[in-house]
Write a protein that holds these residues in place. Sequence first.
Motif, PDB file in Angstrom:
ATOM      1  N   LEU A  90       0.828  -1.210   0.000  1.00  0.00           N
ATOM      2  CA  LEU A  90       0.000   0.000   0.000  1.00  0.00           C
ATOM      3  C   LEU A  90       0.859   1.254   0.000  1.00  0.00           C
ATOM      4  N   ASP A  91       1.940   1.232   0.752  1.00  0.00           N
ATOM      5  CA  ASP A  91       2.839   2.388   0.801  1.00  0.00           C
ATOM      6  C   ASP A  91       3.534   2.634  -0.532  1.00  0.00           C
ATOM      7  N   THR A  92       3.621   1.587  -1.375  1.00  0.00           N
ATOM      8  CA  THR A  92       4.333   1.703  -2.651  1.00  0.00           C
ATOM      9  C   THR A  92       3.379   1.897  -3.818  1.00  0.00           C
ATOM     10  N   GLY A  93       2.095   2.127  -3.542  1.00  0.00           N
ATOM     11  CA  GLY A  93       1.183   2.515  -4.611  1.00  0.00           C
ATOM     12  C   GLY A  93       0.111   1.521  -4.975  1.00  0.00           C
ATOM     13  N   ALA A  94      -0.018   0.405  -4.235  1.00  0.00           N
ATOM     14  CA  ALA A  94      -1.080  -0.557  -4.544  1.00  0.00           C
ATOM     15  C   ALA A  94      -2.454   0.063  -4.297  1.00  0.00           C
ATOM     16  N   LEU A  95      -3.429  -0.335  -5.095  1.00  0.00           N
ATOM     17  CA  LEU A  95      -4.807   0.116  -4.896  1.00  0.00           C
ATOM     18  C   LEU A  95      -5.423  -0.559  -3.679  1.00  0.00           C
ATOM     19  N   GLY A  96      -5.043  -1.796  -3.443  1.00  0.00           N
ATOM     20  CA  GLY A  96      -5.562  -2.545  -2.311  1.00  0.00           C
ATOM     21  C   GLY A  96      -4.702  -3.758  -2.070  1.00  0.00           C
ATOM     22  N   ALA A  97      -4.752  -4.287  -0.858  1.00  0.00           N
ATOM     23  CA  ALA A  97      -4.001  -5.498  -0.518  1.00  0.00           C
ATOM     24  C   ALA A  97      -4.619  -6.095   0.737  1.00  0.00           C
ATOM     25  N   ARG A  98      -4.530  -7.404   0.839  1.00  0.00           N
ATOM     26  CA  ARG A  98      -5.021  -8.089   2.032  1.00  0.00           C
ATOM     27  C   ARG A  98      -4.474  -9.508   2.068  1.00  0.00           C
ATOM     28  N   MET A  99      -4.484 -10.104   3.250  1.00  0.00           N
ATOM     29  CA  MET A  99      -4.196 -11.525   3.318  1.00  0.00           C
ATOM     30  C   MET A  99      -5.351 -12.289   2.684  1.00  0.00           C
ATOM     31  N   THR A 100      -5.059 -13.487   2.175  1.00  0.00           N
ATOM     32  CA  THR A 100      -6.089 -14.323   1.581  1.00  0.00           C
ATOM     33  C   THR A 100      -5.927 -15.734   2.106  1.00  0.00           C
ATOM     34  N   GLY A 101      -7.030 -16.443   2.249  1.00  0.00           N
ATOM     35  CA  GLY A 101      -6.953 -17.794   2.778  1.00  0.00           C
ATOM     36  C   GLY A 101      -7.307 -17.845   4.249  1.00  0.00           C
ATOM     37  N   GLY A 102      -7.027 -18.971   4.864  1.00  0.00           N
ATOM     38  CA  GLY A 102      -7.443 -19.211   6.234  1.00  0.00           C
ATOM     39  C   GLY A 102      -6.686 -18.434   7.280  1.00  0.00           C
ATOM     40  N   GLY A 103      -5.496 -17.949   6.938  1.00  0.00           N
ATOM     41  CA  GLY A 103      -4.722 -17.149   7.875  1.00  0.00           C
ATOM     42  C   GLY A 103      -3.620 -17.914   8.564  1.00  0.00           C
ATOM     43  N   PHE A 104      -2.966 -17.230   9.540  1.00  0.00           N
ATOM     44  CA  PHE A 104      -1.852 -17.796  10.295  1.00  0.00           C
ATOM     45  C   PHE A 104      -0.677 -18.139   9.374  1.00  0.00           C
ATOM     46  N   GLY A 105      -0.513 -17.369   8.336  1.00  0.00           N
ATOM     47  CA  GLY A 105       0.498 -17.636   7.322  1.00  0.00           C
ATOM     48  C   GLY A 105      -0.141 -17.608   5.952  1.00  0.00           C
ATOM     49  N   GLY A 106       0.532 -18.215   4.995  1.00  0.00           N
ATOM     50  CA  GLY A 106      -0.011 -18.244   3.646  1.00  0.00           C
ATOM     51  C   GLY A 106       0.327 -16.992   2.864  1.00  0.00           C
TER      52      GLY A 106
END
Length: 385
Positions: A324-340
């Motif tokens: 996000l700091d480098t210009g992405a429109l959006g970002a998020r973790m995907t999947g069940g979490g705890f890594g991945g």
Amino acid sequence: MSYSHLDLAAAFAGRFGNEPDGLWSAPGRVNVIGEHTDYNDGFVLPFAIQHSTTIAVAVRTNRIVRVASTFAPDDDPVTADLDALEEGSVEGWAAYPLGVLWALEQSGHRCPGMDLLVDSSVPVGAGLSSSAALECAVAIAANELSEAGVSRRELAAIGQLAENRMVGAPTGIMDQSASLLGEAGQAVFLDCRSGDSRLVPLDLKGAGLELMVIDTRVSHSHSTGGYAARRRSCERGAEMMGVAALRDLSVGDLAEGAGVLDEETFRRVRHVVTENARVEDAVQLLGAKGPVALGPLLVASHASMRDDFEISCPELDTAVEVSLDTGALGARMTGGGFGGSAIVLASVDDMPAIRAAVVRAFSVAGFRAPVIFSVLPSAGAGRVV
């Protein structure tokens, strides 16, 4: 490095001594938005990716199944008798393909014995559903070879049954649905309560965008630990709120929930309720404005998973924040979490700088170097040879 179809057929002949009857393939998936909503009867918006699991299969004349993998070419095949399969009778990775055959039989469809050789380009443990890709490849092959005539929607439920009961992972139906129902250039909007789905155009190239996956290489497991605990919290929250599932709550119900639920359960419930709303908003925005409008929803989804559902980790947070700091429109973790993995939505022109910044940030933090690649909405499971 995955095998070509010709090489996989040759490897099968070398392993089992005869030619395969065919090759079937099923893709992994990326979830655009809608995390931990599936087992709460909610909404999800995944798409099938170009990374897939391919199996070579030959029917046997008896009820014996032998499964082997190109990842362990020197290991003996795992052998099982279809008449002796029962819940918990298979351990390790072979529980996925054998579980599908067991689940098909539990659903009233008799399967022949068979030999299977598995190959895959879906990263394992990256939150891209390598398990469902394997399940769906086996399901689509067994359905054809047994002439069972099971619909793809039913096959998704059979894959889920295998993962829940044979593997012991309390997952929902999203992953199998994406792998079986996906089409090129389309996301799958799935109602996990009814099983109804429809395709939603996701034209990234046409919008000048790219969706990048950042595999943190922090592995996770759905069959243990935090995933199961989150599911129990959701079930407890639904019971305390007097509804069948969290799907039945709206954002407007959260004020009441704050007075009924303990603080932790409330946060778990708030994530699921607001995430369901974000999925519906995403589908509406894709129709009205296209994928460029998804950015804020991705950012809000990650914050909710990090703070309310508490399934992120430092590597995922770093990937999202730096992107996000480098210009992405959006970002998020995907999947069940705890890594991945995390996903990043950005213009094609901005992606090289984002990629470099993430690699640099991981190095500075002392994390393992991430594996970064782009994905596109791709075709679902089917016969390839």
